[in-house]
Design a protein around this motif. Structure first.
Motif, short mmCIF file in Angstrom:
data_model
loop_
_atom_site.label_atom_id
_atom_site.label_comp_id
_atom_site.label_asym_id
_atom_site.label_seq_id
_atom_site.Cartn_x
_atom_site.Cartn_y
_atom_site.Cartn_z
N THR A 119 4.44 14.42 19.03
CA THR A 119 4.30 14.78 20.45
C THR A 119 3.54 16.09 20.68
O THR A 119 3.06 16.33 21.77
CB THR A 119 5.68 14.87 21.14
OG1 THR A 119 6.53 15.73 20.38
CG2 THR A 119 6.31 13.51 21.26
N LYS A 120 3.40 16.91 19.64
CA LYS A 120 2.78 18.22 19.87
C LYS A 120 1.34 18.09 20.39
O LYS A 120 0.94 18.81 21.31
CB LYS A 120 2.81 19.06 18.59
CG LYS A 120 2.21 20.43 18.78
CD LYS A 120 2.53 21.38 17.67
CE LYS A 120 1.86 22.72 17.95
NZ LYS A 120 2.45 23.82 17.20
N TYR B 194 9.50 26.07 24.21
CA TYR B 194 8.56 25.71 23.14
C TYR B 194 7.17 26.23 23.55
O TYR B 194 6.69 25.93 24.65
CB TYR B 194 8.60 24.18 23.07
CG TYR B 194 7.72 23.50 22.07
CD1 TYR B 194 7.81 23.78 20.72
CD2 TYR B 194 6.84 22.49 22.49
CE1 TYR B 194 7.02 23.09 19.81
CE2 TYR B 194 6.06 21.80 21.59
CZ TYR B 194 6.15 22.12 20.24
OH TYR B 194 5.38 21.43 19.35
N TYR C 199 3.79 24.41 25.54
CA TYR C 199 3.56 24.11 26.97
C TYR C 199 2.53 25.10 27.54
O TYR C 199 1.59 24.72 28.23
CB TYR C 199 4.85 24.19 27.79
CG TYR C 199 5.97 23.35 27.23
CD1 TYR C 199 5.77 22.01 26.93
CD2 TYR C 199 7.23 23.89 27.00
CE1 TYR C 199 6.79 21.24 26.39
CE2 TYR C 199 8.26 23.13 26.46
CZ TYR C 199 8.03 21.80 26.16
OH TYR C 199 9.03 21.04 25.62
N ASN D 292 12.34 20.31 29.41
CA ASN D 292 12.67 20.02 28.01
C ASN D 292 14.19 20.01 27.86
O ASN D 292 14.84 21.03 27.94
CB ASN D 292 12.03 21.12 27.13
CG ASN D 292 12.40 21.01 25.66
OD1 ASN D 292 12.54 22.03 24.98
ND2 ASN D 292 12.56 19.82 25.14
N ASN E 171 14.60 23.32 23.42
CA ASN E 171 14.30 24.20 22.30
C ASN E 171 13.75 25.47 22.94
O ASN E 171 12.73 25.38 23.64
CB ASN E 171 13.22 23.55 21.42
CG ASN E 171 12.65 24.51 20.40
OD1 ASN E 171 13.16 25.59 20.20
ND2 ASN E 171 11.55 24.10 19.76
N ASP F 72 10.00 16.52 28.07
CA ASP F 72 9.96 16.50 26.60
C ASP F 72 11.40 16.31 26.12
O ASP F 72 12.24 17.19 26.28
CB ASP F 72 9.36 17.83 26.13
CG ASP F 72 9.26 17.92 24.61
OD1 ASP F 72 9.78 17.05 23.91
OD2 ASP F 72 8.64 18.90 24.14
N CYS G 160 12.51 15.28 22.88
CA CYS G 160 12.49 14.93 21.44
C CYS G 160 13.82 15.20 20.74
O CYS G 160 14.01 14.73 19.62
CB CYS G 160 11.33 15.61 20.72
SG CYS G 160 11.40 17.39 20.66
N TYR G 161 14.75 15.93 21.38
CA TYR G 161 16.07 16.16 20.75
C TYR G 161 17.16 15.31 21.39
O TYR G 161 18.35 15.58 21.22
CB TYR G 161 16.45 17.64 20.88
CG TYR G 161 15.49 18.56 20.17
CD1 TYR G 161 15.59 18.77 18.79
CD2 TYR G 161 14.46 19.21 20.85
CE1 TYR G 161 14.70 19.59 18.13
CE2 TYR G 161 13.57 20.04 20.19
CZ TYR G 161 13.69 20.22 18.83
OH TYR G 161 12.81 21.04 18.16
N SER H 87 9.96 11.43 20.09
CA SER H 87 9.37 11.67 18.78
C SER H 87 10.25 11.13 17.66
O SER H 87 11.48 11.14 17.78
CB SER H 87 9.21 13.19 18.61
OG SER H 87 8.76 13.49 17.32
N SER I 9 9.98 12.63 14.76
CA SER I 9 10.02 13.76 13.82
C SER I 9 11.43 14.21 13.52
O SER I 9 11.79 14.44 12.37
CB SER I 9 9.24 14.95 14.40
OG SER I 9 7.88 14.62 14.51
N LYS I 10 12.24 14.35 14.58
CA LYS I 10 13.58 14.93 14.40
C LYS I 10 14.60 13.82 14.16
O LYS I 10 15.43 13.93 13.27
CB LYS I 10 13.97 15.74 15.63
CG LYS I 10 12.85 16.58 16.24
CD LYS I 10 12.56 17.84 15.48
CE LYS I 10 11.41 18.59 16.13
NZ LYS I 10 11.08 19.85 15.50
N ARG J 30 4.01 11.87 11.69
CA ARG J 30 3.38 12.06 12.99
C ARG J 30 3.43 10.80 13.86
O ARG J 30 2.46 10.03 13.95
CB ARG J 30 1.90 12.53 12.86
CG ARG J 30 1.63 13.64 11.89
CD ARG J 30 2.48 14.87 12.15
NE ARG J 30 2.32 15.41 13.49
CZ ARG J 30 3.36 15.87 14.23
NH1 ARG J 30 4.59 15.86 13.76
NH2 ARG J 30 3.13 16.33 15.43
C1 LIG Z 1 10.48 20.96 22.25
C2 LIG Z 1 9.56 20.36 21.26
N1 LIG Z 1 8.63 19.51 21.67
C3 LIG Z 1 7.76 18.93 20.81
C4 LIG Z 1 7.80 19.22 19.47
C5 LIG Z 1 6.78 18.58 18.58
O1 LIG Z 1 7.31 17.67 17.72
P1 LIG Z 1 6.39 16.54 17.04
O2 LIG Z 1 4.96 16.89 17.30
O3 LIG Z 1 6.71 16.60 15.61
O4 LIG Z 1 6.78 15.26 17.72
C6 LIG Z 1 8.75 20.12 18.98
C7 LIG Z 1 8.78 20.45 17.55
O5 LIG Z 1 9.46 21.33 17.10
C8 LIG Z 1 9.66 20.70 19.91
O6 LIG Z 1 10.60 21.55 19.50
#
Ligand SMILES: Cc1ncc(COP(=O)(O)O)c(C=O)c1O
Length: 367
Positions: free
Chosen positions: A96-97, A124, A127, A161, A165, A190, A192-193, A218, A220-221, A229
């Motif tokens: 997602t980054k 984060y 943004y 978010n 984070n 966002d 992702c958590y 995502s 990722s987590k 990715r």
């Molecule tokens: C709030 C937040 N958004 C997006 C991301 C990006 O994650 P990724 O690109 O691995 O999906 C992170 C990664 O730490 C994050 O903390």
């Protein structure tokens, strides 16, 4: 920066920790790196198998994602978050980054009269960076009510978010969706958590309808696949369509084998439930370790970070102390905006025995 000045990328936040990294590394038993939210646990075997055996290496993958990938993502949204989104309003992203960093420039192309990205004051860093990369104004907000109407009139989008984070907070996504709809401003959520929500059920902005909103998710987590990715965005059908068309022209593609692995990962929840238990335990161990040095922090509402107030408000001093006495590297809160300067962020992303080692070292330093 003004339009006429050349852009010089600022130092990457975590590179600013290089010196303290050496300090922490000198501790017997080595560094315990709690600075970056990168998973340390392996992805499930069946996901890695799918990656190895997809046979999808040869041809170009679909930029928007394969039908199987988009269906798996939509199925996960329904199963885990209780929302129905047609797979046609779901599109893949390369983690997602890149999407977070890229969206402002694409929204600006669509709406050149606007030049402002609104984002949470403690958040984060990408943004704000996405706004900068698009030549836009990055305007932080503390509460929706505090947003200056003059900034709202210029806004291309508003970021939320949840869980946050670095703070773990669960902001009111219904209020954010309503705020955006009243003003015709896309709200980008966002999430992702989301499966690491500790305070009540997981929540998504899509519970409040899809009009004018996009949710980002995502692997990722949740599935320990940060190295592969893969993510997706879903919601407002027009917006998803527009973004996926632009991104197709620009050549954003999740590699075919990664999409195949993603299908396996989005279709399974058992491995995420196990991962939840790991993070929960690590957070609790870290809370105890910090309590031992007089840093008082509770379980966050979500995510796997502790947002710990620094005694005397000096976050760099606490960061140094944790490196020198605990051999632990954490992030000073200013990495997440000036409002965060009195806190440190501790990512509970190391195995239990490593966190126990930090607690032991801190205990030994006290006695
Ligand atoms: C709030 C937040 N958004 C997006 C991301 C990006 O994650 P990724 O690109 O691995 O999906 C992170 C990664 O730490 C994050 O903390």
């Amino acid at each position: 920066m003004t339009a006429s000045e050349p852009f010089v990328p600022p130092p990457y936040p975590y590179d600013r920790l290089d010196e303290l990294k050496q300090v922490a590394a000198a501790a017997p038993g080595g560094i315990v790196d709690l600075s970056i939210g990168t998973p340390c646990d392996p992805p499930p075997d069946f996901v890695v198998e799918a990656l190895a055996r997809s046979g999808a290496e040869r041809g170009y993958p679909a930029s928007i994602g394969s039908p199987a990938y988009r269906e798996a993502a939509a199925g996960w949204l329904a199963r885990r978050l209780g929302v129905t989104v047609d797979p046609s309003a779901v599109a893949a992203c390369v983690g997602t980054k890149e999407l977070v960093a890229g969206i402002p420039q694409w929204l600006r192309l669509r709406n050149p009269s606007r030049d402002t990205v609104l984002y949470p004051a403690i958040s984060y860093p990408t943004y704000a960076m996405g706004a900068t990369l698009a030549g836009c104004r990055a305007v932080p907000f503390r509460h929706l009510d505090d947003i200056d109407p003059a900034d709202a009139e210029r806004a291309l989008c508003l970021w939320v978010n949840v869980p946050s984070n670095p703070t773990g907070d669960l902001d009111d996504l219904g209020a954010a969706a309503a705020w955006g709809r009243e003003r015709g401003i896309p709200v980008l959520s966002d999430e992702c958590y989301v499966e690491f929500t500790w305070d009540g059920p997981p929540r998504t902005i899509l519970e409040h309808g899809t009009e004018g909103v996009i949710a980002l998710h995502s692997l990722s987590k949740r599935s320990n696949l940060a190295g592969a990715r893969a993510g997706f965005y879903a919601g407002d059908a027009d917006l998803v369509h527009y973004l996926s068309e632009v991104r197709k022209h620009a050549g954003f593609m999740v590699p075919g084998p990664v999409q195949a692995a993603g299908v396996a990962a989005w279709n399974d929840d058992a491995h995420v439930d196990e991962q939840r238990e790991r993070y929960r335990r690590r957070l609790e161990l870290m809370i105890e370790a910090l309590a031992g040095i007089g840093v008082d922090v509770g379980l966050p509402q979500g995510a796997f970070y502790l947002w710990a107030p620094a005694p005397d408000g000096d976050a760099w001093a606490l960061t140094r102390l944790l490196a020198a006495k605990g051999g632990a590297l954490v992030s000073p809160g200013e990495f997440y905006g000036p409002d965060g300067a009195g806190h440190v962020r501790v990512a509970a992303v190391q195995p239990d025995d490593r966190i126990a080692l930090v607690a032991e070292r801190l205990g030994a330093a006290r006695s």
